[in-house]
Every structure is written in C-alpha cells, then in structure tokens.
Design a protein around this motif. Structure first.
Motif, PDB file in Angstrom:
ATOM      1  N   SER A   2      46.260  44.927  40.642  1.00 53.22           N
ATOM      2  CA  SER A   2      45.883  45.757  41.792  1.00 53.22           C
ATOM      3  C   SER A   2      44.391  46.083  41.753  1.00 53.22           C
ATOM      4  CB  SER A   2      46.708  47.039  41.821  1.00 53.22           C
ATOM      5  OG  SER A   2      46.531  47.772  40.614  1.00 53.22           O
ATOM      6  N   GLN A   3      43.886  46.385  40.579  1.00 56.86           N
ATOM      7  CA  GLN A   3      42.459  46.688  40.434  1.00 56.86           C
ATOM      8  C   GLN A   3      41.615  45.446  40.645  1.00 56.86           C
ATOM      9  OE1 GLN A   3      41.372  48.728  36.756  1.00 56.86           O
ATOM     10  NE2 GLN A   3      39.425  47.617  36.700  1.00 56.86           N
ATOM     11  N   PHE A   4      42.091  44.317  40.120  1.00 54.84           N
ATOM     12  CA  PHE A   4      41.348  43.060  40.239  1.00 54.84           C
ATOM     13  C   PHE A   4      41.047  42.748  41.699  1.00 54.84           C
ATOM     14  CE2 PHE A   4      40.884  38.556  40.813  1.00 54.84           C
ATOM     15  CZ  PHE A   4      40.179  38.112  39.711  1.00 54.84           C
ATOM     16  N   PHE A   5      42.056  42.904  42.558  1.00 50.81           N
ATOM     17  CA  PHE A   5      41.877  42.521  43.959  1.00 50.81           C
ATOM     18  C   PHE A   5      41.272  43.641  44.816  1.00 50.81           C
ATOM     19  CE2 PHE A   5      44.884  39.248  42.640  1.00 50.81           C
ATOM     20  CZ  PHE A   5      44.347  38.123  43.253  1.00 50.81           C
ATOM     21  N   SER A   6      41.419  44.877  44.400  1.00 47.37           N
ATOM     22  CA  SER A   6      40.887  45.972  45.218  1.00 47.37           C
ATOM     23  C   SER A   6      39.508  46.438  44.777  1.00 47.37           C
ATOM     24  CB  SER A   6      41.847  47.162  45.206  1.00 47.37           C
ATOM     25  OG  SER A   6      41.970  47.701  43.894  1.00 47.37           O
ATOM     26  N   GLN A   7      39.233  46.339  43.469  1.00 40.97           N
ATOM     27  CA  GLN A   7      37.960  46.821  42.945  1.00 40.97           C
ATOM     28  C   GLN A   7      37.409  45.878  41.884  1.00 40.97           C
ATOM     29  OE1 GLN A   7      39.527  50.760  41.756  1.00 40.97           O
ATOM     30  NE2 GLN A   7      37.987  51.644  43.132  1.00 40.97           N
ATOM     31  N   PRO A   8      37.141  44.622  42.236  1.00 40.69           N
ATOM     32  CA  PRO A   8      36.595  43.709  41.238  1.00 40.69           C
ATOM     33  C   PRO A   8      35.231  44.196  40.760  1.00 40.69           C
ATOM     34  CG  PRO A   8      36.404  42.775  43.445  1.00 40.69           C
ATOM     35  CD  PRO A   8      37.247  43.997  43.571  1.00 40.69           C
ATOM     36  N   SER A   9      34.972  44.002  39.467  1.00 37.10           N
ATOM     37  CA  SER A   9      33.733  44.539  38.906  1.00 37.10           C
ATOM     38  C   SER A   9      32.622  43.497  38.794  1.00 37.10           C
ATOM     39  CB  SER A   9      34.001  45.138  37.516  1.00 37.10           C
ATOM     40  OG  SER A   9      34.509  44.150  36.636  1.00 37.10           O
ATOM     41  N   ASP A  10      32.988  42.222  38.734  1.00 34.83           N
ATOM     42  CA  ASP A  10      31.988  41.174  38.559  1.00 34.83           C
ATOM     43  C   ASP A  10      31.599  40.574  39.907  1.00 34.83           C
ATOM     44  OD1 ASP A  10      31.061  38.239  37.917  1.00 34.83           O
ATOM     45  OD2 ASP A  10      31.009  39.291  35.994  1.00 34.83           O
ATOM     46  N   GLU A  11      30.314  40.303  40.083  1.00 31.11           N
ATOM     47  CA  GLU A  11      29.846  39.736  41.346  1.00 31.11           C
ATOM     48  C   GLU A  11      30.459  38.370  41.624  1.00 31.11           C
ATOM     49  OE1 GLU A  11      28.091  41.071  43.819  1.00 31.11           O
ATOM     50  OE2 GLU A  11      28.227  42.945  42.686  1.00 31.11           O
ATOM     51  N   LEU A  12      30.687  37.579  40.574  1.00 33.42           N
ATOM     52  CA  LEU A  12      31.311  36.269  40.773  1.00 33.42           C
ATOM     53  C   LEU A  12      32.739  36.413  41.284  1.00 33.42           C
ATOM     54  CD1 LEU A  12      30.062  34.269  37.649  1.00 33.42           C
ATOM     55  CD2 LEU A  12      29.435  33.880  40.043  1.00 33.42           C
TER      56      LEU A  12
END
Length: 250
Positions: free
Chosen positions: A228-238
């Motif tokens: 859920s975090q990966f798709f809603s709040q990704p941290s890396d610009e790539l």
C-alpha cells in the motif's frame, strides 16, 4: 499480519549477485540484492523486462546458483540444502505451466514418482484447485491454459511446499481464468500460510495481492516497501517515474 521481531525470515537475500556470459560479454543480471520475506507473506516483484525478477526467484530453489552473496531459506544458506529437499520445500510455477507427455494424473503424480512413491488421493488435489477428477485421464497437453495452470499448481502442492515461487503465472490466461488462478493462489496463501514470491508485470495485480512489493531495475533493488505504501507513497524517484510511466495513480 503481526511479525515478531525475533522471527527468522522465511527467505533472506544478502548482497546477492548473478552474472551471465553472453556473446563474450559478462552481464550483471543481479547486483547486491538484499532484503527479507516473512513467513506467510506475499512479495510481489515488479520491474521492466530484463530487470532480474525471474532470475532472482530462480535462485531460490537452485534452478540457478548465486555468484555472490547469500540466500537463506528458513535460516539455512541455500547451498547447504540437499537440493531435493530444497525443491520440495520451495515449489515453482511458470507462465507456460509446462506439462510432460502423458495424462493429467501422470503429471500430477510426478513429484511422488520422483520420490519413488505413489500419489495417494489425487482427487484431493484436483478438488483443491477446482478441477474435475474426470480430467485425470485426459492428456495433459489437451487441457486449456487455465486448466494447465491449475494442474501445475496442484502438482506443486503435492510436495506441501512452504514457499511458492510464481513467474507470471496468469499473464498468458484470459481474464476469467487469470482471476480464478489468482484467487486460488490467495487461498493457498491464506489456508496453508504459504510464503509466496510472485513476479508480475500486472501492477494492478501486484496491488491486489502483495503484502510487500519490490521494484527491480537493471538488476538492482530500487525500492522495497509494504504494498500500500509502495503504490501510494513511493520514496524513490525511479519508482515514481516507473509508476507514472505505467499510468499508476499515486
């Protein structure tokens, strides 16, 4: 799922690297992959074609051997496992659901045959994956794509694996069959507490099924986070660029 801090990860990757020789050149397919997968969780692996996803899961039951680093299965370094025991513990299913020549029963019975035993109650496995026992006498190659994929999963379950490696298992199926196979895999995870590593190009599928998601690019692990975090709040610009390119709403 609450995981105790003292729980040994089901799978642990420690600076894993893999190279291949191609046309006289050395290709670094995996480079310094580190991370862990908890018991009973589903890890979805996404990324561009050629990013190393399939290679990574192939290392987990020694279809290929890592050149660098360590992979620990239930705390034991993978090279220390007896390979037959490892492959009973760690099952794998592929996109093509390969079938050997013979009937569905002969295909289903293959893991038991390789152990020098006979398969008890094959109907139990057919029932579990939603296939009619009448199909056992059919030539496996005559089955539909969805039936082959279910039979492939049933064959894998004969060994009662603790870990299941899935490589694009629904991508060649029509939408109805893909949904049915996806639901079956989620049921296996839920009822058997099976740890699953699932390579998929379908990002909506990754969002639906994953507890954790990893993004691989050029053999490197770019981002690892709860799905859920990966798709809603990704941290890396790539990661952000990859999701935007795939038109995933962030």
């Amino acid at each position: 799922m609450m995981i105790s801090e003292n729980t040994t990860p089901e799978i642990e990757f420690i600076d894993v690297g893999k190279t291949f020789e191609q046309q006289g050149e050395t290709l670094q397919v995996l480079n310094g992959i580190s991370g862990s997968v908890e018991k009973g969780s589903i890890l979805t692996l996404i990324g561009p074609s050629g990013s190393g996803k399939s290679t990574l899961i192939s290392l987990c039951n020694l279809l290929r051997t890592p050149d660098e680093g360590e992979i620990r299965i239930q705390g034991k370094e993978i090279r220390e496992w007896d390979i037959q025991e490892l492959r009973r513990k760690v099952g794998i299913a592929f996109q093509a659901a390969p079938m050997m020549q013979g009937t569905a029963l002969e295909n289903l019975s293959l893991p038991a045959t390789l152990r020098g035993t006979s398969l008890e109650d094959p109907q139990k496995y057919m029932d579990y994956v939603g296939l009619s026992a009448d199909l056992l006498s059919r030539e496996a190659k005559e089955l539909s794509g969805g039936q082959k994929q279910r039979l492939s999963l049933a064959r894998t379950l004969v060994n009662e694996p603790a870990i299941l490696l899935l490589d694009e298992v629904t991508s060649a199926l029509d939408s109805i069959s893909a949904h049915e196979v996806e639901e079956l895999i989620l049921r296996i995870n839920r009822e058997r507490n099976t740890t699953i590593l699932w390579v998929t190009h379908d990002l909506s599928q990754a969002q639906r099924v994953g507890d954790q998601t990893w993004l691989l690019m050029d053999g490197r692990l770019i981002e690892a986070a709860p799905t859920s975090q990966f798709f809603s709040q990704p941290s890396d610009e790539l990661t952000k660029e990859f999701l935007e390119m795939k038109k995933v709403h962030i």
